[in-house]
Scaffold this motif. Structure first.
Motif, PDB file in Angstrom:
ATOM      1  N   HIS A 105       0.818  -1.220   0.000  1.00 10.75           N
ATOM      2  CA  HIS A 105       0.000   0.000   0.000  1.00 10.75           C
ATOM      3  C   HIS A 105       0.859   1.282   0.000  1.00 10.75           C
ATOM      4  O   HIS A 105       0.567   2.247  -0.705  1.00 10.75           O
ATOM      5  CB  HIS A 105      -0.896  -0.018   1.245  1.00 10.75           C
ATOM      6  CG  HIS A 105      -1.743   1.181   1.419  1.00 10.75           C
ATOM      7  ND1 HIS A 105      -2.892   1.393   0.689  1.00 10.75           N
ATOM      8  CD2 HIS A 105      -1.628   2.254   2.244  1.00 10.75           C
ATOM      9  CE1 HIS A 105      -3.433   2.544   1.062  1.00 10.75           C
ATOM     10  NE2 HIS A 105      -2.686   3.090   1.999  1.00 10.75           N
ATOM     11  N   HIS A 153       1.210   4.681  -2.557  1.00 10.29           N
ATOM     12  CA  HIS A 153       1.278   6.125  -2.284  1.00 10.29           C
ATOM     13  C   HIS A 153       2.550   6.721  -2.902  1.00 10.29           C
ATOM     14  O   HIS A 153       2.510   7.719  -3.610  1.00 10.29           O
ATOM     15  CB  HIS A 153       1.288   6.386  -0.779  1.00 10.29           C
ATOM     16  CG  HIS A 153      -0.076   6.361  -0.154  1.00 10.29           C
ATOM     17  ND1 HIS A 153      -1.120   7.108  -0.628  1.00 10.29           N
ATOM     18  CD2 HIS A 153      -0.561   5.682   0.925  1.00 10.29           C
ATOM     19  CE1 HIS A 153      -2.195   6.907   0.120  1.00 10.29           C
ATOM     20  NE2 HIS A 153      -1.886   6.037   1.061  1.00 10.29           N
ATOM     21  N   GLY A 186      -2.624   8.529   6.825  1.00 13.84           N
ATOM     22  CA  GLY A 186      -3.298   8.428   8.122  1.00 13.84           C
ATOM     23  C   GLY A 186      -2.506   7.596   9.118  1.00 13.84           C
ATOM     24  O   GLY A 186      -2.541   7.843  10.313  1.00 13.84           O
ATOM     25  N   ASP A 207      -6.488  13.984  12.698  1.00 16.26           N
ATOM     26  CA  ASP A 207      -7.779  13.360  13.024  1.00 16.26           C
ATOM     27  C   ASP A 207      -8.100  13.465  14.511  1.00 16.26           C
ATOM     28  O   ASP A 207      -9.238  13.747  14.891  1.00 16.26           O
ATOM     29  CB  ASP A 207      -7.779  11.882  12.600  1.00 16.26           C
ATOM     30  CG  ASP A 207      -7.727  11.736  11.087  1.00 16.26           C
ATOM     31  OD1 ASP A 207      -7.944  12.734  10.374  1.00 16.26           O
ATOM     32  OD2 ASP A 207      -7.457  10.613  10.605  1.00 16.26           O
ATOM     33  N   SER A 259      -8.594  20.891   7.643  1.00 14.80           N
ATOM     34  CA  SER A 259      -7.950  21.597   6.541  1.00 14.80           C
ATOM     35  C   SER A 259      -8.941  22.500   5.805  1.00 14.80           C
ATOM     36  O   SER A 259      -8.595  23.591   5.361  1.00 14.80           O
ATOM     37  CB  SER A 259      -7.267  20.566   5.630  1.00 14.80           C
ATOM     38  OG  SER A 259      -7.624  20.679   4.323  1.00 14.80           O
ATOM     39  N   GLY A 310      -2.592  10.570   2.011  1.00 13.72           N
ATOM     40  CA  GLY A 310      -3.836  11.302   2.259  1.00 13.72           C
ATOM     41  C   GLY A 310      -3.623  12.750   2.674  1.00 13.72           C
ATOM     42  O   GLY A 310      -4.326  13.652   2.208  1.00 13.72           O
ATOM     43  N   ASN A 358      -3.592  18.291   1.611  1.00  9.99           N
ATOM     44  CA  ASN A 358      -3.604  19.547   2.364  1.00  9.99           C
ATOM     45  C   ASN A 358      -3.003  20.696   1.539  1.00  9.99           C
ATOM     46  O   ASN A 358      -1.849  20.623   1.101  1.00  9.99           O
ATOM     47  CB  ASN A 358      -2.819  19.359   3.671  1.00  9.99           C
ATOM     48  CG  ASN A 358      -2.944  20.557   4.566  1.00  9.99           C
ATOM     49  OD1 ASN A 358      -2.248  21.542   4.390  1.00  9.99           O
ATOM     50  ND2 ASN A 358      -3.851  20.475   5.508  1.00  9.99           N
ATOM     51  N   ASP A 389      -6.697   6.919  -0.302  1.00 10.37           N
ATOM     52  CA  ASP A 389      -6.513   5.531  -0.741  1.00 10.37           C
ATOM     53  C   ASP A 389      -7.282   5.287  -2.034  1.00 10.37           C
ATOM     54  O   ASP A 389      -8.471   5.615  -2.122  1.00 10.37           O
ATOM     55  CB  ASP A 389      -7.016   4.579   0.357  1.00 10.37           C
ATOM     56  CG  ASP A 389      -6.132   4.653   1.582  1.00 10.37           C
ATOM     57  OD1 ASP A 389      -5.030   5.214   1.485  1.00 10.37           O
ATOM     58  OD2 ASP A 389      -6.557   4.150   2.634  1.00 10.37           O
TER      59      ASP A 389
HETATM   60  O1  KG4 Z   1      -3.587   7.986   2.730  1.00 13.82           O
HETATM   61  P1  KG4 Z   1      -4.880   7.933   3.459  1.00 13.82           P
HETATM   62  O2  KG4 Z   1      -6.145   8.044   2.657  1.00 13.82           O
HETATM   63  O3  KG4 Z   1      -4.993   6.634   4.305  1.00 13.82           O
HETATM   64  C1  KG4 Z   1      -3.894   5.911   4.721  1.00 13.82           C
HETATM   65  O4  KG4 Z   1      -3.292   5.202   3.882  1.00 13.82           O
HETATM   66  O5  KG4 Z   1      -3.572   6.058   5.928  1.00 13.82           O
HETATM   67  O6  KG4 Z   1      -4.815   9.089   4.534  1.00 13.82           O
HETATM   68  C2  KG4 Z   1      -5.905   9.404   5.329  1.00 13.82           C
HETATM   69  C3  KG4 Z   1      -5.494  10.563   6.204  1.00 13.82           C
HETATM   70  C4  KG4 Z   1      -6.514  10.860   7.282  1.00 13.82           C
HETATM   71  O7  KG4 Z   1      -5.825  11.004   8.488  1.00 13.82           O
HETATM   72  C5  KG4 Z   1      -7.106  12.190   6.826  1.00 13.82           C
HETATM   73  O8  KG4 Z   1      -7.578  12.991   7.864  1.00 13.82           O
HETATM   74  C6  KG4 Z   1      -5.919  12.815   6.133  1.00 13.82           C
HETATM   75  O9  KG4 Z   1      -5.336  11.742   5.424  1.00 13.82           O
HETATM   76  N1  KG4 Z   1      -6.304  13.899   5.214  1.00 13.82           N
HETATM   77  C7  KG4 Z   1      -5.918  15.181   5.385  1.00 13.82           C
HETATM   78  C8  KG4 Z   1      -6.474  15.898   4.297  1.00 13.82           C
HETATM   79  N2  KG4 Z   1      -7.176  15.027   3.524  1.00 13.82           N
HETATM   80  C9  KG4 Z   1      -7.046  13.801   4.102  1.00 13.82           C
HETATM   81  N3  KG4 Z   1      -5.153  15.757   6.317  1.00 13.82           N
HETATM   82  C10 KG4 Z   1      -4.923  17.080   6.196  1.00 13.82           C
HETATM   83  N4  KG4 Z   1      -5.430  17.838   5.193  1.00 13.82           N
HETATM   84  C11 KG4 Z   1      -6.197  17.291   4.244  1.00 13.82           C
HETATM   85  N5  KG4 Z   1      -6.682  18.052   3.254  1.00 13.82           N
END
Ligand code: KG4
Length: 393
Positions: free
Chosen positions: A139, A143, A187, A217, A234, A345, A349, A374
């Motif tokens: 995974h 990314h 995340g 989060d 954000s 994720g 931002n 994801d």
């Molecule tokens: O990469 P992802 O979709 O999942 C993992 O592989 O962990 O990341 C999810 C994370 C969550 O903590 C979410 O709150 C964060 O990415 N996230 C953001 C934003 N969009 C998603 N954090 C800050 N600013 C954003 N715009």
């Protein structure tokens, strides 16, 4: 050659059907990855179901993946077949590889994707009489490699299907791209990676406690934002940069490129526990109207509780981003990479994206907004990279 990519590691069931050119051993990594065509990709998000619990419930997630993956696959196949002018059956028989996220994620959720991939590969082999392999993909590699894909991705407004519009990009040789320094912020992970080639990398910095997304989060939850807090925090903070509440910036003294977010999280919790602002209660869910109000500029918000929340959001985002940029900036100065990249994720931002651009004139590769969360497209890209790469892993 058609591939199917599957991602079920956490709370998104995501599938992508794409096309790649095999036997490209002589071409650059850049050409190889950017010649991938995404015919159709679909994602079913579980966020509304997990929102009720304020976070991902693994067992609920796994069941939802199992409920959704079949109809999502049927819809994907139909949409891709229409785009290609084929029948779904014909398209199905042309799939030669299935890439599936097999590690780093919730075990029961990953299992749904992997079992689906295995069953489909068995069925297609029996039907077509030729091998249809299923290839596990990490995974985090998904990314990581998402930032190298610079083709445009569009969404069909009616169906939600994402597809690529491939164009001729300025060629970047392997020498122009590597060594590459990468900031992966999701995340569950926050890592600085040093890549000497597409197949060799080491982690040169990582969080020693919470991941940046986790911190977003958790702070979001403290002030009553819906799950996932990072997205809302954000939206509320925009690109405003100000540590209005003087939250602490960790790891200022360290020699390493590691990061830490538990200090900030604890400082925010103590601050909110002590606050005497009328109407504020820790973790009290905000109403829709309050969330709307929080998107106004700070000076237009009159209610003390919402003023406080807005200040917490802006300050927390500022500190989280500052620490990422500071440590990454130190790593850039030390490692002197030819290109830098941002993915995961949290790379959605806007403040962080803006700050990464300041590292110019290095080649800055930032994951397409549709590839930050994801998604199966990134799994397909990371998978295609493995084909004929003589990967030494
Ligand atoms: O990469 P992802 O979709 O999942 C993992 O592989 O962990 O990341 C999810 C994370 C969550 O903590 C979410 O709150 C964060 O990415 N996230 C953001 C934003 N969009 C998603 N954090 C800050 N600013 C954003 N715009």
């Amino acid at each position: 050659m058609f591939f199917l990519a599957i991602e079920t590691s956490c709370d998104e069931t995501s599938l992508a059907l794409g096309r790649f050119v095999e036997e490209q051993s002589q071409v650059s990594f850049w050409s190889k990855i950017n010649s991938v065509e995404i015919v159709a990709a679909l994602t079913s998000s579980q966020v509304p179901q997990h929102m009720i619990f304020g976070g991902v419930v693994p067992e609920v997630g796994a069941r939802l993946h199992a409920d959704n993956i079949h109809w999502l696959f049927e819809n994907l196949l139909s949409a891709a077949a229409v785009r290609l002018g084929l029948t779904p059956k014909d398209l199905l028989s042309r799939i030669i590889t299935i890439f599936v996220t097999a590690e780093v994620g919730l075990v029961s959720a990953l299992r749904v994707g992997v079992e689906f991939a295995k069953s489909l590969s068995y069925f297609l082999e029996k039907q077509t009489g030729r091998p249809v392999r299923w290839q596990p993909v990490n995974h985090l590699e998904g990314h990581l490699f998402s930032c190298f894909y610079q083709q445009n991705l569009l969404t069909d407004a009616q169906t939600g299907v994402i597809y690529s519009v491939n164009q001729t990009l300025t060629e970047l040789s392997d020498d122009a791209l590597f060594p590459h320094l990468h900031l992966l912020v999701s995340g569950g992970n926050t890592q600085i990676l040093w890549l000497t080639s597409p197949n060799r990398w080491t982690i040169v910095g990582r969080t020693i406690d919470d991941a940046a997304g986790e911190c977003f989060d958790k702070i979001g939850r403290m002030v009553g934002l819906p799950y996932p807090g990072g997205v809302w925090l954000s939206k509320i903070s925009g690109t405003q940069e100000a540590n209005l509440l003087d939250f602490p910036l960790s790891m200022k003294q360290v020699e390493s490129f590691d990061l830490s977010y538990s200090g900030l999280k604890t400082a925010v919790r103590y601050f909110l526990q002590k606050t005497k602002v009328p109407g504020f209660r820790l973790e009290q869910t905000l109403t829709k109207l309050e969330l709307e109000t929080l998107r106004l500029p700070l000076e237009q918000i009159s209610e003390p509780k919402l003023q406080l929340i807005k200040q917490v959001c802006i300050s927390a985002q500022t500190v989280i981003v500052e620490q990422l940029v500071r440590q990454f900036g130190r790593a850039v100065a030390y490692w002197q990479p030819r290109s830098i990249g941002l993915s995961g994720g949290v790379s959605a931002n806007l403040l962080l994206r803006q700050k990464m651009q300041n590292f110019k004139p290095k080649t800055v590769l930032i994951a397409h907004p549709k590839l930050t969360g994801d998604n199966a497209i990134m799994i397909g890209l990371a998978g295609c990279r493995l084909v004929n790469s003589h990967c030494n892993r």
